[in-house]
Design an enzyme around this catalytic site. Structure first.
Site, PDB file in Angstrom:
ATOM      1  N   CYS A  76     -15.786  -8.665  23.924  1.00 33.35           N
ATOM      2  CA  CYS A  76     -14.408  -8.343  23.536  1.00 33.35           C
ATOM      3  C   CYS A  76     -14.270  -7.110  22.648  1.00 33.35           C
ATOM      4  O   CYS A  76     -13.636  -6.137  23.045  1.00 33.35           O
ATOM      5  CB  CYS A  76     -13.771  -9.546  22.861  1.00 33.35           C
ATOM      6  SG  CYS A  76     -13.527 -10.913  24.009  1.00 33.35           S
ATOM      7  N   PHE A  98      -7.152 -16.129  21.726  1.00 34.23           N
ATOM      8  CA  PHE A  98      -7.827 -15.685  20.496  1.00 34.23           C
ATOM      9  C   PHE A  98      -9.092 -16.488  20.203  1.00 34.23           C
ATOM     10  O   PHE A  98      -9.646 -16.378  19.114  1.00 34.23           O
ATOM     11  CB  PHE A  98      -6.863 -15.785  19.306  1.00 34.23           C
ATOM     12  CG  PHE A  98      -5.649 -14.912  19.464  1.00 34.23           C
ATOM     13  CD1 PHE A  98      -5.715 -13.561  19.154  1.00 34.23           C
ATOM     14  CD2 PHE A  98      -4.466 -15.424  19.953  1.00 34.23           C
ATOM     15  CE1 PHE A  98      -4.610 -12.738  19.329  1.00 34.23           C
ATOM     16  CE2 PHE A  98      -3.353 -14.613  20.136  1.00 34.23           C
ATOM     17  CZ  PHE A  98      -3.425 -13.270  19.814  1.00 34.23           C
ATOM     18  N   GLY A 107     -20.813  -6.703  18.758  1.00 38.10           N
ATOM     19  CA  GLY A 107     -21.080  -6.623  20.196  1.00 38.10           C
ATOM     20  C   GLY A 107     -20.163  -7.602  20.905  1.00 38.10           C
ATOM     21  O   GLY A 107     -19.053  -7.851  20.448  1.00 38.10           O
ATOM     22  N   ASP A 147     -12.836 -20.120  41.044  1.00 34.56           N
ATOM     23  CA  ASP A 147     -13.715 -18.982  40.773  1.00 34.56           C
ATOM     24  C   ASP A 147     -14.266 -18.461  42.099  1.00 34.56           C
ATOM     25  O   ASP A 147     -14.436 -19.230  43.040  1.00 34.56           O
ATOM     26  CB  ASP A 147     -14.862 -19.377  39.831  1.00 34.56           C
ATOM     27  CG  ASP A 147     -15.331 -18.183  39.005  1.00 34.56           C
ATOM     28  OD1 ASP A 147     -15.019 -18.119  37.807  1.00 34.56           O
ATOM     29  OD2 ASP A 147     -15.989 -17.285  39.588  1.00 34.56           O
ATOM     30  N   THR A 167      -7.268 -10.239  28.385  1.00 34.76           N
ATOM     31  CA  THR A 167      -6.834  -9.200  27.457  1.00 34.76           C
ATOM     32  C   THR A 167      -6.479  -7.964  28.289  1.00 34.76           C
ATOM     33  O   THR A 167      -7.342  -7.390  28.953  1.00 34.76           O
ATOM     34  CB  THR A 167      -7.968  -8.884  26.469  1.00 34.76           C
ATOM     35  OG1 THR A 167      -8.309 -10.109  25.811  1.00 34.76           O
ATOM     36  CG2 THR A 167      -7.545  -7.848  25.451  1.00 34.76           C
ATOM     37  N   ARG A 222     -23.410  -9.962  26.357  1.00 32.39           N
ATOM     38  CA  ARG A 222     -22.713  -8.712  26.676  1.00 32.39           C
ATOM     39  C   ARG A 222     -22.621  -7.847  25.408  1.00 32.39           C
ATOM     40  O   ARG A 222     -22.190  -8.294  24.368  1.00 32.39           O
ATOM     41  CB  ARG A 222     -21.320  -9.019  27.249  1.00 32.39           C
ATOM     42  CG  ARG A 222     -21.406  -9.652  28.642  1.00 32.39           C
ATOM     43  CD  ARG A 222     -20.057 -10.037  29.190  1.00 32.39           C
ATOM     44  NE  ARG A 222     -19.553 -11.284  28.656  1.00 32.39           N
ATOM     45  CZ  ARG A 222     -18.457 -11.909  29.102  1.00 32.39           C
ATOM     46  NH1 ARG A 222     -17.767 -11.387  30.091  1.00 32.39           N
ATOM     47  NH2 ARG A 222     -18.059 -13.042  28.572  1.00 32.39           N
ATOM     48  N   LEU A 275     -16.575  -9.908   6.475  1.00 30.13           N
ATOM     49  CA  LEU A 275     -17.041  -8.873   5.541  1.00 30.13           C
ATOM     50  C   LEU A 275     -18.562  -8.777   5.527  1.00 30.13           C
ATOM     51  O   LEU A 275     -19.109  -8.081   4.682  1.00 30.13           O
ATOM     52  CB  LEU A 275     -16.538  -9.176   4.120  1.00 30.13           C
ATOM     53  CG  LEU A 275     -15.041  -9.020   3.862  1.00 30.13           C
ATOM     54  CD1 LEU A 275     -14.730  -9.284   2.399  1.00 30.13           C
ATOM     55  CD2 LEU A 275     -14.554  -7.625   4.249  1.00 30.13           C
TER      56      LEU A 275
END
Ligand code: NAD
Length: 447
Positions: A272, A161, A269, A30, A121, A340, A262
């Site tokens: 992603c 995922f 939020g 990092d 992504t 975020r 649902l």
């Protein structure tokens, strides 16, 4: 296998730790020096359930290491994961500067065969772009026929995922692993790496790089669509006098629809959904395709995030000056410290503009919000302290600890027995019995 993970955030740290747990030697890179110092000292820099125990075990057994030096990590690793940020650029497309910046550096370092696995992504075509960038960078220092002994690297698309809050479980037992590659050599290496995680028979799905890249965006956009759809049904329930809980169960018991995702609320939020829906819509429009559904999904979410504010204004007869609102929950969802795009932040901004004061409590996310808002709001040491002298309670995140509070204490601490619940945590009948003004989403207003 020796593995490097570049980018040690929510995805990179979980990936690195879980791969070490199955016996690989993992080195995480990092650029955030403070973070690396913490990790080297055995401190997990994020809140993610069940991560700490695996993290400590693998450090102790020498399988999980950390560095700020890319070269050191890449030189000895066969597989290199990219778990770098892809934030939204100004036009909504994914900002690839982190990925391509690292790709360029890799071109200068790689001298023997490596598999570069993209876990971030990224838009369709990024695997090709990463390959091109590495090759260009290689050709600056030697001829690209540095590939003389065969191809020096393959770039694989392996979208992630995992869900924050369940990241370790999701990584250790994924519903599926998607591998986008046209290289048999890379396919074999990655399959071997993932075998321990799919022993129960969940599939490893092989496809081309472009389809793998699109799969991730399609998955997140579909889930965001489900949320926005339910939020619209909830808004309609309020107008028609129906109860969204009943409607949710009524449709969720149909297998074709499914029970999950649902729950209506105050919008999605996180790091992603908002950026991925936006990026897919932008990809579509860049290719002259008008993705109408996605535009609506974003529009609905934008309104839904602060849809509770007009309800609060109505209750206080449009005058929130000097009113104190207690907020339970700041993280974008429970079991994470990630804030975020958290709806709570948008609501706080609106309430402050209207002259209200805020006292907030979140089990894990307060340090991150404090960095952002400083002393603009008060931070309570527990959920009950936040209620002292507050004119109302607002629930913004459905942490388990908020689900069954001590209502005797809540009633005693609040100035008014008033709750605005953005996550539908409580039974309407119980709220009636306890004598609350209780305003939730898509359900009868109790007053
Ligand atoms: P993050 O912001 O938590 O972590 C990214 C890390 O990369 C940070 O620690 C940052 O310091 C580091 N970094 C930046 N530039 C670097 C460089 N040049 N070299 C080394 N490290 C560098 O991000 P995240 O949430 O882990 O997401 C990473 C990617 O995975 C994104 O594309 C995201 O969309 C995707 N993703 C995220 C989730 C999730 O739940 N967070 C789930 C699936 C996929």
């Amino acid at each position: 296998m020796n593995i490097a993970v570049i980018g040690t955030g929510y995805v990179g740290l979980v990936t690195g730790t879980c791969l070490a747990e199955t016996g690989n030697n993992v080195i995480c890179v990092d650029i955030d020096i403070e973070k690396v110092v913490k990790m080297k000292a055995g401190v997990v820099p994020i809140y993610e359930p069940h991560l700490d125990i695996l993290f400590q075990r693998n450090i102790k057994q020498g399988r999980l290491k950390f560095t700020t030096h890319l070269e050191e990590a890449v030189e000895n690793s066969k597989i290199i994961f990219l778990a770098l940020p892809t934030p939204p650029g100004e036009d909504g497309s994914a900002d690839l500067s982190y990925i391509l910046g690292v790709a360029e550096q890799l071109g200068k370092i790689i001298s023997e065969y490596k598999v570069i696995v993209d876990k971030s992504t990224v838009p369709v075509g990024t695997a090709e772009l990463v390959s091109k960038t590495i090759l260009q960078s290689m050709s600056k220092i030697s001829s690209p026929s540095g590939k003389s002994g065969g191809v020096l690297f393959d770039v694989v698309s392996n979208p992630e995922f995992l869900r924050e809050g369940f990241a370790v479980d999701d990584f250790m037992k994924p519903d599926r692993v998607v591998i986008g590659t046209s290289s048999e050599k890379a396919k074999k290496l990655i399959t071997d790496l993932y075998k321990p995680f799919v022993r129960q028979g969940n599939p490893i799905l092989f496809m081309d790089e472009r389809s793998a890249e699109l799969t991730k965006y399609a998955a997140n956009s579909f889930l965001a669509t489900k949320i926005s759809f339910m939020n619209e049904i909830a808004n309609l329930c309020e107008l028609l006098g129906a109860n969204v809980d009943a409607v949710r169960m009524g449709i969720g018991s149909d297998d074709r629809i499914g029970k999950r995702f649902l729950f209506p609320g105050i919008g999605y939020g996180g790091s992603c959904f908002p950026k991925d829906v936006q990026a897919l819509a932008k990809s579509a429009s860049d290719n002259n395709y008008d993705f109408k559904i996605l535009k609506s999904v974003m529009e609905v979410n934008e309104t839904q995030k602060t849809s509770i504010v007009p309800k609060i204004k109505t209750y206080f007869k449009n005058d929130l000056k000097g009113k104190k609102i207690a907020i339970w929950g700041l993280a974008f969802k429970p079991d994470t410290d990630d804030i975020r795009e958290a709806p709570a932040l948008y609501i706080i901004e609106e309430l402050l503009k209207l002259g209200a004061t805020i006292s907030a409590y979140d089990p894990e996310a307060m340090a991150n919000v404090r960095k952002l808002l400083g002393d603009k709001i008060e931070f309570a040491t527990d959920q009950y302290e936040a209620l002292k002298n507050a004119d109302a309670l607002l629930i913004a995140t459905e942490w388990a600890v908020f689900r069954t509070p001590d209502f005797t204490r809540v009633s005693a601490l609040l100035k008014n027995k008033t709750i605005f619940d953005g996550r539908n945590l409580y039974d309407l009948s119980e709220m009636k019995e306890l004598g609350y003004y209780y305003c939730s989403v898509g359900r009868e207003l109790v007053k």
